[in-house]
Design a protein around this motif. Structure first.
Motif, PDB file in Angstrom:
ATOM      1  N   MET A   1      76.054  74.452   7.006  1.00 38.62           N
ATOM      2  CA  MET A   1      75.476  74.427   8.330  1.00 38.62           C
ATOM      3  C   MET A   1      74.371  75.471   8.463  1.00 38.62           C
ATOM      4  O   MET A   1      73.397  75.237   9.157  1.00 38.62           O
ATOM      5  CB  MET A   1      76.584  74.660   9.353  1.00 38.62           C
ATOM      6  N   GLU A   2      74.542  76.612   7.779  1.00 35.84           N
ATOM      7  CA  GLU A   2      73.519  77.663   7.848  1.00 35.84           C
ATOM      8  C   GLU A   2      72.209  77.189   7.256  1.00 35.84           C
ATOM      9  O   GLU A   2      71.136  77.574   7.714  1.00 35.84           O
ATOM     10  CB  GLU A   2      73.995  78.905   7.099  1.00 35.84           C
ATOM     11  N   TYR A   3      72.287  76.360   6.213  1.00 39.67           N
ATOM     12  CA  TYR A   3      71.078  75.879   5.562  1.00 39.67           C
ATOM     13  C   TYR A   3      70.260  74.992   6.485  1.00 39.67           C
ATOM     14  O   TYR A   3      69.034  75.037   6.478  1.00 39.67           O
ATOM     15  CB  TYR A   3      71.417  75.107   4.277  1.00 39.67           C
ATOM     16  N   GLU A   5      70.221  75.161   9.786  1.00 37.39           N
ATOM     17  CA  GLU A   5      69.616  76.041  10.786  1.00 37.39           C
ATOM     18  C   GLU A   5      68.424  76.791  10.189  1.00 37.39           C
ATOM     19  O   GLU A   5      67.362  76.900  10.812  1.00 37.39           O
ATOM     20  CB  GLU A   5      70.670  77.032  11.298  1.00 37.39           C
ATOM     21  N   TRP A   6      68.598  77.303   8.962  1.00 34.86           N
ATOM     22  CA  TRP A   6      67.493  78.001   8.287  1.00 34.86           C
ATOM     23  C   TRP A   6      66.296  77.065   8.099  1.00 34.86           C
ATOM     24  O   TRP A   6      65.165  77.428   8.362  1.00 34.86           O
ATOM     25  CB  TRP A   6      67.969  78.519   6.926  1.00 34.86           C
ATOM     26  N   THR A   9      64.525  76.342  11.483  1.00 32.31           N
ATOM     27  CA  THR A   9      63.765  77.508  11.951  1.00 32.31           C
ATOM     28  C   THR A   9      62.481  77.679  11.154  1.00 32.31           C
ATOM     29  O   THR A   9      61.406  77.886  11.716  1.00 32.31           O
ATOM     30  CB  THR A   9      64.626  78.784  11.832  1.00 32.31           C
ATOM     31  N   HIS A  10      62.579  77.593   9.849  1.00 32.12           N
ATOM     32  CA  HIS A  10      61.405  77.810   9.005  1.00 32.12           C
ATOM     33  C   HIS A  10      60.445  76.622   9.012  1.00 32.12           C
ATOM     34  O   HIS A  10      59.241  76.791   8.839  1.00 32.12           O
ATOM     35  CB  HIS A  10      61.836  78.163   7.578  1.00 32.12           C
TER      36      HIS A  10
END
Length: 173
Positions: A1-3, A5-6, A9-10
């Motif tokens: 899940m963090e990937y 979001e990352w 954002t990027h």
């Protein structure tokens, strides 16, 4: 899940950075380009298009002017890619050399006259940023590029004309 979001954002950050860069161009380089173009076309109108044409026809007769003044004027007045149309003033066997001179001058002109070949502006600014970080002046770099460019286009024009004549003679045998 963090990937995810990352990545989100990027991914949007990439477009935000592009937007900031675009706005920098709209408040910096674009007005400069418009003023330079207006000046060039005003100068041609003031001198007179017929006089400019006669000067170009005269300079086509001299090997020195044909590969220095003509390419410089064609790039400054007509910009890329229209600059090649000045080739109509030279003899058929001189056209490859004239083209070589014009195409070789499209990068060196960018520092002083960025409107002449806007596609090369990004390359020049990349080099200029490195030069400025090293503590040197971008203006000095621009003038040196311009002057070195004139020397190079003359040499390339003369050499290409010689090669063209050689090949044309060889072909006619």
């Amino acid at each position: 899940m963090e990937y995810i979001e990352w990545f989100g954002t990027h991914f949007i950050g990439l477009f935000e950075a592009g937007g900031k860069q675009f706005m920098g161009f709209m408040t910096g380089i674009v007005p400069l380009l418009i003023v330079l173009l207006t000046f060039t076309y005003s100068l041609i109108a003031f001198i007179g298009e017929q006089r400019v044409t006669r000067a170009i026809q005269f300079s086509a007769k001299s090997i020195f002017l044909r590969y220095t003044l003509m390419p410089v004027l064609s790039v400054l007045m007509l910009t890329n890619p229209m600059a090649y149309t000045f080739g109509r003033f030279v003899k058929e066997e001189q056209k490859p050399a004239f083209y070589d001179s014009v195409v070789s001058f499209l990068h060196p002109v960018t520092g002083l006259f960025p409107y002449a070949n806007a596609g090369e502006l990004f390359v020049f600014l990349g080099i200029a940023n490195g030069v400025m970080e090293a503590g040197y002046s971008m203006s000095s770099l621009s003038v040196r590029y311009f002057l070195a460019g004139i020397v190079i286009i003359f040499l390339r024009g003369v050499i290409t004309e010689y090669i063209t004549r050689f090949l044309m003679r060889k072909e006619s045998l």
